[in-house]
Design an enzyme around this catalytic site. Structure first.
Site, PDB file in Angstrom:
ATOM      1  N   CYS A  51       0.828  -1.199   0.000  1.00  0.00           N
ATOM      2  CA  CYS A  51       0.000   0.000   0.000  1.00  0.00           C
ATOM      3  C   CYS A  51       0.864   1.251   0.000  1.00  0.00           C
ATOM      4  O   CYS A  51       2.096   1.179  -0.018  1.00  0.00           O
ATOM      5  CB  CYS A  51      -0.913   0.012   1.216  1.00  0.00           C
ATOM      6  SG  CYS A  51      -0.011   0.020   2.779  1.00  0.00           S
ATOM      7  N   ASP A 110       4.845  22.222 -35.789  1.00  0.00           N
ATOM      8  CA  ASP A 110       5.808  22.598 -36.812  1.00  0.00           C
ATOM      9  C   ASP A 110       5.174  22.287 -38.171  1.00  0.00           C
ATOM     10  O   ASP A 110       4.286  21.424 -38.256  1.00  0.00           O
ATOM     11  CB  ASP A 110       7.099  21.796 -36.614  1.00  0.00           C
ATOM     12  CG  ASP A 110       8.066  21.977 -37.766  1.00  0.00           C
ATOM     13  OD1 ASP A 110       8.376  23.131 -38.089  1.00  0.00           O
ATOM     14  OD2 ASP A 110       8.478  20.958 -38.351  1.00  0.00           O
ATOM     15  N   ASP A 157       9.439  17.462 -35.451  1.00  0.00           N
ATOM     16  CA  ASP A 157      10.213  16.276 -35.820  1.00  0.00           C
ATOM     17  C   ASP A 157      11.649  16.573 -36.214  1.00  0.00           C
ATOM     18  O   ASP A 157      12.394  15.658 -36.548  1.00  0.00           O
ATOM     19  CB  ASP A 157       9.528  15.534 -36.969  1.00  0.00           C
ATOM     20  CG  ASP A 157       9.687  16.272 -38.294  1.00  0.00           C
ATOM     21  OD1 ASP A 157       9.782  17.516 -38.265  1.00  0.00           O
ATOM     22  OD2 ASP A 157       9.711  15.604 -39.339  1.00  0.00           O
TER      23      ASP A 157
END
Length: 747
Positions: A12, A443, A635
């Site tokens: 827990c 982009d 990218d």
């Protein structure tokens, strides 16, 4: 430097708090992140790593054990699988033993309660003396075998002053057992202190039975939450067909070396990453990208391990092996993300750190209140009975297990769901931030657009000419050129004809074009000049397109327009993002006129153009100043600073490693719809976390006061520990089950 360990013995959030506090006291430890959901601990060292033996020595007395990466076979997030299966089998055996007993005594208990409340219900047809002896004989193995972890929790609490869920259950059931045993074996004590003859062996049996059932269901469910990584590991090929000393030899995947020549036959898995030496084929990369369409591959193309060779036998050279392969990196990334903590978990962590001591205080306060206030008002018999029920009930229902599982189980399932769709999440914080993003910046080149030029228009200036012949002549000349625009023209020509004729007198004119002779015709493809007055040229250029003029024997006969085209799914992706109340912005270094044209095709309303690479991060900061979280999708190398500056960086894996390293989320395909799916997964995951936290809190907030007897003065209600145990078990199971619903969420 940091290392991830598998942790055993953890149940827990209180366990996580104990481990964190203990490890942080060791010299050389900078930070510890313990995750009850994955049962892992990420340890960050200041300089040199602390030996595994020292960590084990610090935790073993507290009932916890660290398993290092070597024992885990390199993936501490996933192993040891045998240990997980053993734990599940052990829980199954104990549940099968205790559950029938718990159900029997639960029925007897309910019968006895009903008989006391209603005259029409007969008494239990078993003498109380015999029932007590039977219950004692049953409760003893239940407590000291099935409930052994709870007894160990009490021992650790006495010796080391550390308390967790097991401590609460252990104190409650042990108290009920000892009290009942004394009354059963020493009946004269009951007469001396004037307490009721009723014993609580049934409470011990039923509470431990329900809690054990809950832990079994929880363990089984938690295994399901980790199926994403197990599925990824299962994708790996087991063997490889390697050429050694001129012979084909099948070797285990672990024995493949960098530089080995590997043969892959149709239908077989690619063993490791590499580059094709001979042959052509189609590769099923769906395990990596989520895309079902095979990808054509030929000599020089890269292959990713665990993808499937659909057709054609190929030979390739191993480029990376072992933990350096793309799949291994994905497994490691997914594991790290599942083991990380989302900021929202900080609330649960803070509460869990003080929860157990507070519960012990509340339980003792309830016990004292019933004894000191209840005895004068209700009499010794009733007050002692209620005091014991309240004490045990508070300890049992207050188990913080659900609180500790609320966030990590949802994160585990959410990250796994994303990975199955080709979306890699670096850590849980990125997932939480993405759920709150209200502006996404794209982009242009390679992200909104395909990143390669295509012929968009072929316009004949002389309508009497045959277009197919013009295409053949132009394609024949351009096929001799290596310029990207030339290759785009050749691709367009080959879409209409594969027939290209020989070229003589070929000449490349730097910065101007190419020329050559085909079938006796002087063919030239060049830039427009002042002599080219066709009004369509400036109109095409206004759209951001590159225009070239085709001349045959010195006469202009055609215009070709080329442009980087918008991805097919861009318009739909942008529309869906807007539907999710997200502003979409395009950020590009292109001129405003070209950028506006592309943005219009993609449905993007706001454009920031003419931005130099080093200025992109500044533009992201300007957007952040409005007070909203901003995500950046890119990218390229020039996108890396902007990806790092954004609140969430999303890299398209079709781009560069630099961009991917700078991003918090990586999309293993150029499909912009994956950006939409990322947002949906993030929002669904955080919605599940909040639901889990609500259910975890509500059980405790409502249950503890009721168990303590707060409602008794007004309504005569007191919570039997049996129902407290059932509620505690149900809280953990409901949290894990709710998290598993994410698996079926449509994105």
């Amino acid at each position: 430097m940091n290392t991830t360990y598998k942790v055993t013995g953890m149940h827990c959030a209180s366990c996580a708090a104990i481990i964190t506090k203990r490890i942080k006291t060791l010299p050389g430890i900078e930070d510890v992140v313990v995750n009850p959901g994955t049962e892992t601990a990420q340890v960050t060292y200041t300089n040199d790593s602390v030996p595994h033996a020292h960590l084990e020595e610090a935790l073993a007395p507290l009932g916890y054990h660290f398993i290092d990466a070597d024992q885990a076979g390199g993936h501490a997030h996933t192993v040891p699988v045998r240990d997980a299966e053993t734990a599940l089998d052990d829980a199954r055996i104990k549940t099968a033993f205790v559950l029938p007993l718990a159900l029997f005594f639960f029925i007897v208990m309910m019968w006895d309660i009903a008989a006391r409340a209603f005259l029409s219900v007969p008494n239990v047809p078993i003498p109380m003396t015999l029932l007590n002896v039977l219950a004692l004989l049953t409760a003893t193995p239940v407590l000291f075998w099935v409930g052994r972890p709870f007894i160990d929790g009490v021992v650790r609490f006495v010796r080391y002053r550390v308390a967790n869920m097991d401590t609460l259950i252990g104190i409650g059931t042990l108290t009920a057992y000892l009290y009942s045993t004394i009354l059963t074996l020493l009946p004269q004590v009951r007469t001396i202190v004037a307490v009721p003859e009723y014993t609580y062996f049934d409470v011990v049996i039923v509470v431990i039975g329900f809690v054990t059932l809950g832990k079994y269901l929880e363990t089984r469910s938690k295994q399901k939450t980790g199926e994403a990584i197990q599925a990824l590991i299962g994708l790996q090929a087991k063997t490889a067909l390697v050429v050694r000393e001129g012979k084909e030899v099948e070797v285990p995947i672990s024995e493949v070396l960098v530089g080995d020549t590997i043969i892959v036959k149709p239908g077989a898995k690619i063993p490791v990453d590499g580059v094709i030496l001979s042959g052509t084929t189609s590769i099923d990369e769906s395990m990596l990208t989520g895309e079902s369409m095979p990808v054509d591959k030929t000599v020089g193309d890269t292959l990713i391990g665990a993808t499937i060779n659909k057709q054609g036998s190929i030979t390739y050279r191993a480029r990376v092996v072992g933990s350096d392969t793309v799949l291994s990196q994905i497994i490691r990334m997914v594991g790290d993300a599942q083991a990380s903590r989302a900021p929202i978990q900080a609330l649960a962590d803070k509460i869990s750190a003080v929860f157990v001591p507070i519960v012990l205080i509340i339980a003792l306060a309830a016990l004292g209140a019933w004894l000191f206030v209840g005895i004068p008002l209700l009499g010794t018999s009733v007050a002692v009975s209620y005091a014991l029920m309240s004490f045990v009930g508070v300890l049992v229902i207050a188990c913080p297990c659900a609180l500790g599982l609320a966030t990590p189980t949802a994160i585990i399932v959410g990250v796994g769901k994303a990975a199955s769709k080709g979306i890699l999440v670096k850590d849980a914080e990125q997932l939480e931030r993405l759920s709150q993003v209200r502006t996404i910046v794209f982009d242009k080149t390679g992200t909104v657009t395909k990143g390669v030029p295509e012929v968009t228009d072929v316009l004949l200036l002389d309508t009497t000419l045959d277009e197919a012949r013009v295409l053949m002549l132009v394609g024949s000349v351009e096929d001799r050129s290596e310029h990207p625009l030339a290759q785009a023209i050749v691709r367009r020509v080959r879409d209409h004809t594969t027939h290209l004729n020989p070229v003589s007198d070929f000449e490349a004119l730097p910065g101007a074009g190419v020329l050559g002779t085909v079938e006796g015709v002087a063919v030239m493809v060049r830039k427009p000049t002042a002599t080219d007055t066709d009004e369509r040229i400036p109109a095409l250029q206004a759209q951001g397109k590159t225009v070239v003029v085709v001349t045959l024997d010195g006469v202009a006969v055609a215009l070709f327009a080329l442009s980087d085209t918008v991805k097919e799914e861009a318009l739909a992706a942008v529309r869906l993002l807007k539907a999710h109340d997200i502003q979409v912005v395009m950020l590009t270094g292109d001129n405003a006129r070209a950028a506006q044209y592309i943005a219009g095709q993609a449905g993007i309303d706001r454009v920031i153009a003419d931005v130099l690479p080093h200025q992109k991060a500044d533009k992201i900061k300007e957007l952040q100043q409005s007070g909203v979280l901003v995500a950046m999708v890119g990218d390229g190398v020039n996108d890396a600073p902007a990806l790092a500056t954004a609140d969430v960086g999303i890299a398209m894996a079709t781009g560069t490693d630099v961009a991917i390293e700078s991003a918090g989320i990586t999309i293993l395909h150029g499909d912009l719809m994956h950006v939409v799916r990322s947002v949906r997964i993030a929002r669904a995951t955080m919605r599940t976390v909040k639901q889990n936290l609500f259910w975890a809190f509500i059980y405790n907030v409502v249950g503890i006061p009721v168990a303590a007897g707060l409602l008794y003065p007004a309504f005569g209600i007191i919570l039997n520990p049996v129902f407290a145990g059932a509620a505690m078990a149900l809280s953990s199971v409901s949290v894990v089950t709710n998290s598993l619903r994410l698996k079926t969420t449509k994105i």
